[in-house]
Design an enzyme around this catalytic site. Structure first.
Site, mmCIF file in Angstrom:
data_model
loop_
_atom_site.group_PDB
_atom_site.id
_atom_site.type_symbol
_atom_site.label_atom_id
_atom_site.label_comp_id
_atom_site.label_asym_id
_atom_site.label_seq_id
_atom_site.Cartn_x
_atom_site.Cartn_y
_atom_site.Cartn_z
ATOM 1 N N HIS A 21 -5.153 -5.453 1.471
ATOM 2 C CA HIS A 21 -3.827 -5.113 2.010
ATOM 3 C C HIS A 21 -3.408 -6.130 3.070
ATOM 4 C CE1 HIS A 21 -4.962 -0.675 1.080
ATOM 5 N NE2 HIS A 21 -4.064 -1.034 0.194
ATOM 6 N N LYS A 45 -2.356 11.654 -4.250
ATOM 7 C CA LYS A 45 -3.583 11.421 -3.474
ATOM 8 C C LYS A 45 -3.670 12.368 -2.284
ATOM 9 C CE LYS A 45 -3.740 6.459 -4.550
ATOM 10 N NZ LYS A 45 -3.523 5.108 -4.012
ATOM 11 N N ARG A 94 -3.514 -5.952 -8.544
ATOM 12 C CA ARG A 94 -4.878 -6.456 -8.632
ATOM 13 C C ARG A 94 -5.309 -6.719 -10.061
ATOM 14 N NH1 ARG A 94 -6.908 -1.540 -5.248
ATOM 15 N NH2 ARG A 94 -5.450 -0.742 -6.772
ATOM 16 N N SER A 132 -8.896 1.049 -1.454
ATOM 17 C CA SER A 132 -9.249 2.000 -0.386
ATOM 18 C C SER A 132 -10.202 3.063 -0.913
ATOM 19 C CB SER A 132 -7.979 2.675 0.152
ATOM 20 O OG SER A 132 -7.111 1.734 0.696
HETATM 21 O O1 PNS Z 1 -1.062 2.521 -2.054
HETATM 22 P P1 PNS Z 1 -0.461 3.352 -3.151
HETATM 23 O O2 PNS Z 1 -1.036 4.752 -3.163
HETATM 24 O O3 PNS Z 1 -0.548 2.683 -4.497
HETATM 25 O O4 PNS Z 1 1.088 3.468 -2.789
HETATM 26 C C1 PNS Z 1 1.932 4.248 -3.601
HETATM 27 C C2 PNS Z 1 3.215 4.584 -2.830
HETATM 28 C C3 PNS Z 1 2.892 5.355 -1.566
HETATM 29 C C4 PNS Z 1 3.943 3.309 -2.492
HETATM 30 C C5 PNS Z 1 4.066 5.456 -3.802
HETATM 31 O O5 PNS Z 1 3.361 6.603 -4.170
HETATM 32 C C6 PNS Z 1 5.393 5.834 -3.174
HETATM 33 O O6 PNS Z 1 6.328 5.054 -3.203
HETATM 34 N N1 PNS Z 1 5.447 7.080 -2.615
HETATM 35 C C7 PNS Z 1 6.646 7.600 -2.013
HETATM 36 C C8 PNS Z 1 7.305 8.610 -2.958
HETATM 37 C C9 PNS Z 1 8.140 7.887 -3.985
HETATM 38 O O7 PNS Z 1 9.073 7.169 -3.683
HETATM 39 N N2 PNS Z 1 7.795 8.102 -5.267
HETATM 40 C C10 PNS Z 1 8.506 7.531 -6.390
HETATM 41 C C11 PNS Z 1 8.005 6.178 -6.766
HETATM 42 S S1 PNS Z 1 8.975 5.541 -8.132
#
Ligand code: PNS
Length: 173
Positions: A21, A45, A94, A132
């Site tokens: 990150h 998560k 990744r 993570s």
């Molecule tokens: O590190 P991650 O878990 O891959 O990040 C994912 C994250 C937090 C960026 C994604 O789940 C997110 O954007 N969450 C906010 C809710 C949202 O906007 N969901 C719709 C995505 S199209």
């Protein structure tokens, strides 16, 4: 933000922030005028670290970057992007395993708000398989996460994860 300033959002769960990150955030800082790292809720998560803890860890790691801020947000990411007039969402991509999910999010976000691009950066090869969840798993079983977690937060993260897993137990699953 001025009209000329190009703002990028680096969203993620960051539970906790890894060297991978950090690499992506720092490189986003060289590509854009300003970067906001947004600690968001991923509904799929269950995080170990609270939003505020994750924000604090990112500040400890990247706080020296002059054009970086950290924020937390619990809603729809694209609403945050729109409200801040960001031009890009920057994510690390990744391995092939990331692709479907990231592609789906990028296209959905583009549909909801077409004025921001999702930009994928390739992690450096050392961090290609770093996540993570791997960090959490290694720490859970007493392993050394020093290769994966930035030095500035290594002790904090190790102690916090060990305490967490000591409290809930490591064998009951
Ligand atoms: O590190 P991650 O878990 O891959 O990040 C994912 C994250 C937090 C960026 C994604 O789940 C997110 O954007 N969450 C906010 C809710 C949202 O906007 N969901 C719709 C995505 S199209």
């Amino acid at each position: 933000m001025t009209d000329m300033e190009r703002l990028a959002i680096c969203p993620g769960s960051f539970d906790p922030i890894t060297k991978g990150h950090e690499d992506i955030i720092r490189r986003a800082g060289t590509l854009f005028d300003r970067v906001i790292v947004v600690v968001s809720s991923n509904p799929d998560k269950r995080p170990i670290f609270s939003l505020d803890e994750r924000v604090g860890l990112i500040r400890d790691v990247c706080g020296d970057m002059p054009n970086m801020e950290v924020d937390k947000f619990s809603g729809l990411l694209i609403d945050y992007v729109r409200a801040h007039k960001a031009v890009a969402i920057v994510k690390g991509l990744r391995a092939v395993s990331d692709f479907d999910y990231e592609f789906q999010m990028a296209l959905t976000n583009k549909k909801l708000y077409p004025y921001a691009e999702t930009v994928f950066l390739t992690p450096n090869s050392d961090n290609m398989y770093l996540s993570s969840s791997m960090v959490r798993q290694i720490a859970r079983f007493g392993g050394d996460v020093g290769s994966f977690v930035p030095a500035a937060i290594l002790d904090t993260v190790t102690e916090r994860l060990r305490a967490q897993y000591a409290a809930v137990g490591t064998t009951s699953e």
